[in-house]
Design an enzyme around this catalytic site. Structure first.
Site, short mmCIF file in Angstrom:
data_model
loop_
_atom_site.label_atom_id
_atom_site.label_comp_id
_atom_site.label_asym_id
_atom_site.label_seq_id
_atom_site.Cartn_x
_atom_site.Cartn_y
_atom_site.Cartn_z
CB SER A 19 -0.85 0.00 1.27
OG SER A 19 -1.40 1.27 1.52
CE1 TYR A 69 -4.08 -2.42 5.32
CE2 TYR A 69 -3.18 -0.25 4.87
CZ TYR A 69 -3.72 -1.44 4.42
OH TYR A 69 -3.90 -1.64 3.08
N1 LIG Z 1 -8.78 -0.72 -0.67
C1 LIG Z 1 -7.74 0.08 -0.53
O1 LIG Z 1 -7.87 1.32 -0.49
C2 LIG Z 1 -6.36 -0.48 -0.44
C3 LIG Z 1 -5.28 0.41 -0.56
C4 LIG Z 1 -3.99 -0.07 -0.49
C5 LIG Z 1 -3.76 -1.42 -0.31
N2 LIG Z 1 -4.82 -2.28 -0.19
C6 LIG Z 1 -4.52 -3.68 0.00
O2 LIG Z 1 -5.10 -4.40 -1.07
C7 LIG Z 1 -5.40 -5.74 -0.63
C8 LIG Z 1 -6.85 -6.03 -0.96
O3 LIG Z 1 -7.67 -5.16 -0.18
P1 LIG Z 1 -9.14 -4.76 -0.59
O4 LIG Z 1 -9.27 -3.32 -0.47
O5 LIG Z 1 -9.50 -5.45 -1.84
O6 LIG Z 1 -9.93 -5.37 0.66
P2 LIG Z 1 -11.01 -6.50 0.80
O7 LIG Z 1 -12.08 -6.36 -0.21
O8 LIG Z 1 -11.35 -6.52 2.24
O9 LIG Z 1 -10.19 -7.83 0.42
C9 LIG Z 1 -9.35 -8.47 1.31
C10 LIG Z 1 -9.20 -9.91 0.84
O10 LIG Z 1 -8.34 -10.58 1.74
C11 LIG Z 1 -8.95 -11.80 2.14
N3 LIG Z 1 -8.47 -12.17 3.45
C12 LIG Z 1 -8.52 -11.44 4.60
N4 LIG Z 1 -8.00 -12.14 5.61
C13 LIG Z 1 -7.59 -13.34 5.09
C14 LIG Z 1 -6.98 -14.49 5.62
N5 LIG Z 1 -6.68 -14.57 6.92
N6 LIG Z 1 -6.71 -15.52 4.80
C15 LIG Z 1 -7.02 -15.46 3.48
N7 LIG Z 1 -7.60 -14.39 2.91
C16 LIG Z 1 -7.89 -13.36 3.72
C17 LIG Z 1 -10.44 -11.47 2.13
O11 LIG Z 1 -11.22 -12.64 1.99
P3 LIG Z 1 -11.92 -13.46 3.15
O12 LIG Z 1 -12.48 -12.49 4.13
O13 LIG Z 1 -12.92 -14.26 2.40
O14 LIG Z 1 -10.85 -14.31 3.72
C18 LIG Z 1 -10.52 -10.67 0.83
O15 LIG Z 1 -10.57 -11.53 -0.27
C19 LIG Z 1 -5.09 -5.77 0.87
O16 LIG Z 1 -3.81 -6.31 1.07
C20 LIG Z 1 -5.10 -4.30 1.24
O17 LIG Z 1 -4.32 -4.04 2.38
C21 LIG Z 1 -6.12 -1.84 -0.26
#
Ligand SMILES: NC(=O)c1ccc[n+]([C@@H]2O[C@H](COP(=O)([O-])OP(=O)(O)OC[C@H]3O[C@@H](n4cnc5c(N)ncnc54)[C@H](OP(=O)(O)O)[C@@H]3O)[C@@H](O)[C@H]2O)c1
Length: 262
Positions: free
Chosen positions: A148, A161
């Site tokens: 991120s 985080y």
């Molecule tokens: N959205 C943003 O603004 C943003 C910005 C920068 C970086 N990111 C990063 O991008 C990535 C995706 O985030 P997102 O925004 O798409 O969030 P999200 O929709 O909450 O997706 C998170 C994913 O991680 C999975 N997950 C969580 N805990 C897990 C575990 N213990 N084992 C296996 N899978 C797990 C969740 O699935 P289950 O709950 O089904 O396990 C889900 O598929 C993350 O690493 C996040 O930190 C996001």
């Protein structure tokens, strides 16, 4: 090589043979998996939510759902073994699993910090441990880790985080030179704010908020180029990279003035 929406490459062959997206049940991981689906011969999708993975798997004929928790080494190893059961290991792994916990100081719940480090950092290590030896033996592979822009500089509220993401950025720097020598590409993906279930809980303003489909397009295009750093949106990335070069006194003055106002 340019991609087409059906087969992945101009000559009709898939861009990748086996692709594994972890964290594919929602958000950025799901959209990235959908974009990669027509570009690979076999797609494997993982996360904990079996029902949501089944929905993704139902979209393509060559998609296999492998539910797992990234903090569980045996589940991760079993999934990696299933993927390579035909002989060939995975070609591209995208690790999008992650969780966000806001911290309201002075209250600290160490469980939030542990959970964030377990999933966001140690979960990535479990996956790398499961896939790298077979990739190295073959002499090729590609691992892509979603960190991120919050890993570039610390910001208020993100103390559980952002350090996990800073750790991933540093991890990628540590492993890239040696993995290059083993034929394995490393990509570190640093998104700004993307509209997903993770950010839907946020009450604070999220500048340059992007749709997950757009984020996934940028990610897949970076993966096709085998780019090391895939960071977006540009204005967010450069603001934080510039902030990294500021003297601390100036940086903290700006944070108090611009991020903590109101
Ligand atoms: N959205 C943003 O603004 C943003 C910005 C920068 C970086 N990111 C990063 O991008 C990535 C995706 O985030 P997102 O925004 O798409 O969030 P999200 O929709 O909450 O997706 C998170 C994913 O991680 C999975 N997950 C969580 N805990 C897990 C575990 N213990 N084992 C296996 N899978 C797990 C969740 O699935 P289950 O709950 O089904 O396990 C889900 O598929 C993350 O690493 C996040 O930190 C996001």
């Amino acid at each position: 090589m340019t991609s087409n929406p059906v087969n992945g490459t101009a000559d009709g062959t898939p861009r990748w043979n086996k692709v594994w997206v972890i964290g594919a049940s929602t958000g950025i991981g799901r959209e990235t998996a959908l974009k990669l689906m027509p570009m690979c011969a076999e797609l494997f999708v993982s996360a904990r939510s079996e029902d949501k993975l089944a929905e993704v798997a139902a979209i393509g004929a060559t998609v296999t759902s492998l539910p797992l928790d990234v903090t569980n080494a045996s589940e991760v190893n079993e999934a990696a073994a299933r993927i390579s059961s035909g002989g060939e290991p995975v070609d591209l792994v995208v690790i999008s699993s992650g969780l966000w916990r806001k911290v309201n100081l002075p209250d600290i719940d160490p469980a939030d910090f542990r959970a964030a480090m377990d999933v966001n950092f140690n979960g990535v290590i479990e996956v790398l441990a499961a896939v790298l030896p077979a990739m190295a033996k073959r002499g090729s592979g590609h691992v892509a880790i979603i960190a991120s822009v919050s890993g570039y500089r610390g910001l208020p509220g993100a103390s559980a985080y952002a350090p996990t993401k800073a750790a991933l950025i540093n991890l990628a720097e540590c492993i890239k030179p040696q993995l290059d020598g083993l034929g394995i590409t490393v990509s570190i993906i640093n998104p700004g704010f993307v509209d997903t279930p993770m950010t839907s809980v946020n009450k604070f303003p999220m500048p340059f908020l992007m749709e997950p489909e757009e984020a996934a397009s940028i990610i897949v295009s970076g993966l096709e180029r085998r780019a090391y750093e895939i960071a977006f949106p540009r204005k967010m990335v450069w603001s934080l990279k510039l902030a990294r070069m500021l003297p601390n006194a100036v940086f903290f003055w700006l944070v108090k003035k611009m991020v903590m106002r109101g």
